[in-house]
Design an enzyme around this catalytic site. Structure first.
Site, mmCIF file in Angstrom:
data_model
loop_
_atom_site.group_PDB
_atom_site.id
_atom_site.type_symbol
_atom_site.label_atom_id
_atom_site.label_comp_id
_atom_site.label_asym_id
_atom_site.label_seq_id
_atom_site.Cartn_x
_atom_site.Cartn_y
_atom_site.Cartn_z
ATOM 1 N N ALA A 104 0.754 -1.060 0.001
ATOM 2 C CA ALA A 104 -0.039 -0.162 0.026
ATOM 3 C C ALA A 104 0.893 1.305 0.101
ATOM 4 O O ALA A 104 1.995 1.337 0.706
ATOM 5 C CB ALA A 104 -0.828 -0.035 1.129
ATOM 6 N N CYS B 120 -3.411 -7.876 6.493
ATOM 7 C CA CYS B 120 -2.932 -6.719 6.628
ATOM 8 C C CYS B 120 -3.353 -6.393 8.343
ATOM 9 O O CYS B 120 -4.062 -6.745 8.605
ATOM 10 C CB CYS B 120 -3.891 -5.761 6.097
ATOM 11 S SG CYS B 120 -3.811 -4.000 6.387
ATOM 12 N N ARG C 239 10.053 -4.763 0.708
ATOM 13 C CA ARG C 239 10.985 -3.430 1.106
ATOM 14 C C ARG C 239 12.082 -3.412 0.278
ATOM 15 O O ARG C 239 12.553 -2.355 0.115
ATOM 16 C CB ARG C 239 10.932 -3.469 2.679
ATOM 17 C CG ARG C 239 9.628 -3.395 3.446
ATOM 18 C CD ARG C 239 9.695 -3.710 4.518
ATOM 19 N NE ARG C 239 10.052 -4.989 5.075
ATOM 20 C CZ ARG C 239 10.335 -5.521 5.964
ATOM 21 N NH1 ARG C 239 10.395 -4.705 7.295
ATOM 22 N NH2 ARG C 239 10.342 -6.832 6.039
HETATM 23 C C1 LIG Z 1 4.749 0.001 3.097
HETATM 24 C C2 LIG Z 1 4.184 -1.691 2.774
HETATM 25 C C3 LIG Z 1 2.913 -1.948 2.647
HETATM 26 C C4 LIG Z 1 2.253 -2.946 2.513
HETATM 27 N N1 LIG Z 1 1.125 -3.231 1.907
HETATM 28 C C5 LIG Z 1 0.484 -4.275 1.658
HETATM 29 C C6 LIG Z 1 -0.758 -4.657 1.037
HETATM 30 O O1 LIG Z 1 -1.356 -3.639 0.528
HETATM 31 N N2 LIG Z 1 -0.968 -6.023 0.923
HETATM 32 C C7 LIG Z 1 -0.360 -7.113 1.334
HETATM 33 O O2 LIG Z 1 -0.728 -8.217 1.299
HETATM 34 N N3 LIG Z 1 0.940 -6.920 1.881
HETATM 35 C C8 LIG Z 1 1.318 -5.620 2.238
HETATM 36 N N4 LIG Z 1 2.464 -5.554 2.748
HETATM 37 C C9 LIG Z 1 3.455 -6.752 3.104
HETATM 38 C C10 LIG Z 1 4.296 -7.114 2.003
HETATM 39 O O3 LIG Z 1 3.539 -7.363 0.896
HETATM 40 C C11 LIG Z 1 5.216 -8.099 2.607
HETATM 41 O O4 LIG Z 1 4.709 -9.425 2.747
HETATM 42 C C12 LIG Z 1 6.255 -7.759 3.691
HETATM 43 O O5 LIG Z 1 6.624 -6.305 3.320
HETATM 44 C C13 LIG Z 1 7.200 -8.547 3.725
HETATM 45 O O6 LIG Z 1 8.136 -8.801 2.677
HETATM 46 P P1 LIG Z 1 9.676 -8.006 2.742
HETATM 47 O O7 LIG Z 1 10.260 -8.245 3.825
HETATM 48 O O8 LIG Z 1 10.126 -8.525 1.521
HETATM 49 O O9 LIG Z 1 9.114 -6.530 2.772
HETATM 50 C C14 LIG Z 1 3.048 -4.054 2.865
HETATM 51 C C15 LIG Z 1 4.265 -3.946 3.370
HETATM 52 C C16 LIG Z 1 4.993 -2.744 3.481
HETATM 53 C C17 LIG Z 1 6.376 -2.533 3.757
#
Ligand SMILES: Cc1cc2nc3c(=O)[nH]c(=O)nc-3n(C[C@H](O)[C@H](O)[C@H](O)COP(=O)(O)O)c2cc1C
Length: 351
Positions: free
Chosen positions: A25, A107, A232
Site C-alpha cells: 500500500a 493486513c 521492502r
Molecule cells: C509499506 C508496505 C505496505 C504493504 N502493503 C501491503 C498490502 O497492501 N497488501 C499485502 O498483502 N501486503 C502488504 N505489505 C506486506 C508485504 O507485501 C510483504 O509481505 C512484507 O513487507 C514482507 O516482505 P519484505 O520483507 O520483502 O518487505 C506491505 C508492506 C509494506 C512495507
C-alpha cells in the site's frame, strides 16, 4: 543454485520467473509494477484495494484497477469481510483485466482489522473460507490468498487455515510468516512456510525478508516454495530483482536518476501532479540512499515544491542520466494507456 528464471503456473497463468513483486500500500502503483516486470519479476501485484470502495464506485479506488498492457501477469489484491461484496469486487477485478485476484488475509493495520478484514480473518476460518469460495465462484481467473502466520506471536494459525482455503478454491497461497502483532519487527519464520508447503498441493509463495540472492536461494531451497516475494528491498531499488536473478550489477548514478525520473513521470501521469508530489517524497530517499548519493541531496529534493523542480535538480546533478532515460524509454514497449475511460461500463455502475 536454483534458477529463478524458471517458469511456473498459477492455475492456467504462466509466471515467467520465481520472483514476485510484493503488494505494498502506498508503493505498488502501476509505475512500480511495470518497472518490476522490466527488471525480472515474474508476477506483480497491486496494493490492496477495498472491496467496499469498489462496491461504492469510489473514484480513487477504481483508479487502482487500471491495468497497463505491459504489466501482465498481474494480481490485483482485494480486502474486505463480506463474501458477496468480495465476490462482486472480484468480478470487477477480472473485468479490469487482472490475471489473478488476490485476497488479503494479512493486513495488520487497525483501520482494516477493525472492519473484520485483513489478518483478523485468520481467526475467523468459517468466514475466511466463505470469502474464498464466493470469490472463486464469481470469477474464471485464479484466486490466491496472502496471509500472515496468525494474529498473535508464535501463532500457527496459517497452517490450520491454509488447507481449508485451498479446499475453498485458492490456487496459490502467499505466506508472510510474521504475526499481525509483530507488524514488521522480528524476523519472518520461514520454517512455517516449509510446513505449509507440505500441507497443500498448490504453489506457495514465500514473503518476508528476501533481500539478497543468498537469502532467496536459502528460502526456496529450505521451504520448497514455488517463488519468493520481494517487498521492502525493492523500494527505490529495482536492481535487487536482477541481483536475485543472478545478473545484477550495482547501478551507476546515471541509471539511478534515469529510473527515478521515469518513475516520477509515470506516477504523475497515473496519480496527477498534486497527489504524486506528496506520494513521491519517500521514493527520493529510497532511490538516492543506499550510499548512492550524499544524504543532504535527498533532503534538498524533499523540500522542493514541484515534481518538475525535482526533475530539473537531479538532471543538473547527473546530466548523463538524460541519455540513459532516453534509452530506457526507447526500449520500453509501446503501451496503450489503459485509463479509466477504457474500463468496462460496469465499473461505473451505469452506461
Ligand atoms: C509499506 C508496505 C505496505 C504493504 N502493503 C501491503 C498490502 O497492501 N497488501 C499485502 O498483502 N501486503 C502488504 N505489505 C506486506 C508485504 O507485501 C510483504 O509481505 C512484507 O513487507 C514482507 O516482505 P519484505 O520483507 O520483502 O518487505 C506491505 C508492506 C509494506 C512495507
Amino acid at each position: 543454485m536454483l534458477d529463478l528464471r524458471q517458469t511456473w503456473q498459477i492455475g492456467p497463468v504462466e509466471i515467467p520467473s520465481r520472483l514476485v513483486l510484493a503488494p505494498m500500500a502506498g508503493v505498488s502503483v502501476q509505475a512500480f509494477r511495470r518497472q518490476g516486470r522490466r527488471f525480472g519479476a515474474g508476477l506483480v501485484c497491486s496494493e490492496m484495494v477495498s472491496c467496499a470502495g469498489i462496491e461504492h464506485r469510489n473514484e480513487r479506488t477504481l483508479g487502482y484497477l487500471r491495468v497497463g498492457a505491459d504489466e501482465h501477469p498481474l494480481a490485483i489484491q482485494i480486502f474486505g469481510s463480506d463474501p458477496s461484496v468480495m465476490a462482486e469486487a472480484a468480478r470487477m477485478v477480472a473485468a479490469a483485466g487482472a490475471d489473478i485476484v488476490d485476497i488479503n488475509f494479512g493486513c495488520p493495520v487497525r483501520k482494516v482489522t477493525k472492519t473484520g478484514a485483513g489478518a483478523t480473518l485468520l481467526d475467523e476460518p468459517e468466514r475466511a473460507t466463505q470469502i474464498v469460495a464466493a470469490v472463486a465462484g464469481a470469477v474464471d481467473i485464479p484466486v490466491s490468498v496472502k496471509m500472515r502466520r496468525g494474529l498473535e506471536n508464535g501463532s500457527r494459525r496459517c497452517l490450520e487455515i491454509g488447507p481449508r482455503l485451498v479446499e475453498a478454491g485458492a490456487q496459490t497461497l502467499t505466506l508472510h510468516p510474521r504475526s499481525a502483532r509483530q507488524m514488521y519487527t522480528g524476523e519472518a519464520d520461514h520454517s512455517l512456510t516449509a510446513e505449509l508447503v507440505e500441507l497443500v498441493d498448490v504453489p506457495v509463495i514465500a514473503s518476508g525478508d528476501v533481500t539478497s540472492r543468498v537469502r532467496a536461494q536459502t528460502v526456496l531451497a529450505t521451504t520448497g516454495a514455488a517463488a519468493v516475494m520481494v517487498g521492502r528491498a525493492a523500494q527505490g531499488n529495482p536492481w535487487v530483482l536482477r541481483e536475485l536473478l543472478g545478473e545484477g550489477e550495482e547501478p551507476t548514478q546515471e541509471e539511478v536518476v534515469a529510473e527515478l525520473v521515469l518513475f516520477m513521470r509515470e506516477t504523475v501521469r497515473e496519480l496527477g501532479e498534486r497527489r504524486a508530489t506528496g506520494f513521491l517524497k519517500k521514493f527520493y530517499g529510497w532511490y538516492l540512499g543506499r550510499g548512492r548519493f550524499p544524504r543532504p541531496f535527498k533532503q534538498e529534493l524533499v523540500e522542493l515544491k514541484t515534481v518538475g523542480e525535482v526533475e530539473a535538480r537531479v538532471f543538473e546533478t547527473v546530466p548523463g542520466a538524460r541519455f540513459v532515460l532516453t534509452r530506457i524509454e526507447q526500449e520500453q514497449p509501446e503501451v496503450d494507456e489503459v485509463l479509466l475511460d477504457d474500463m468496462p461500463i460496469s465499473i461505473y455502475g451505469g452506461g
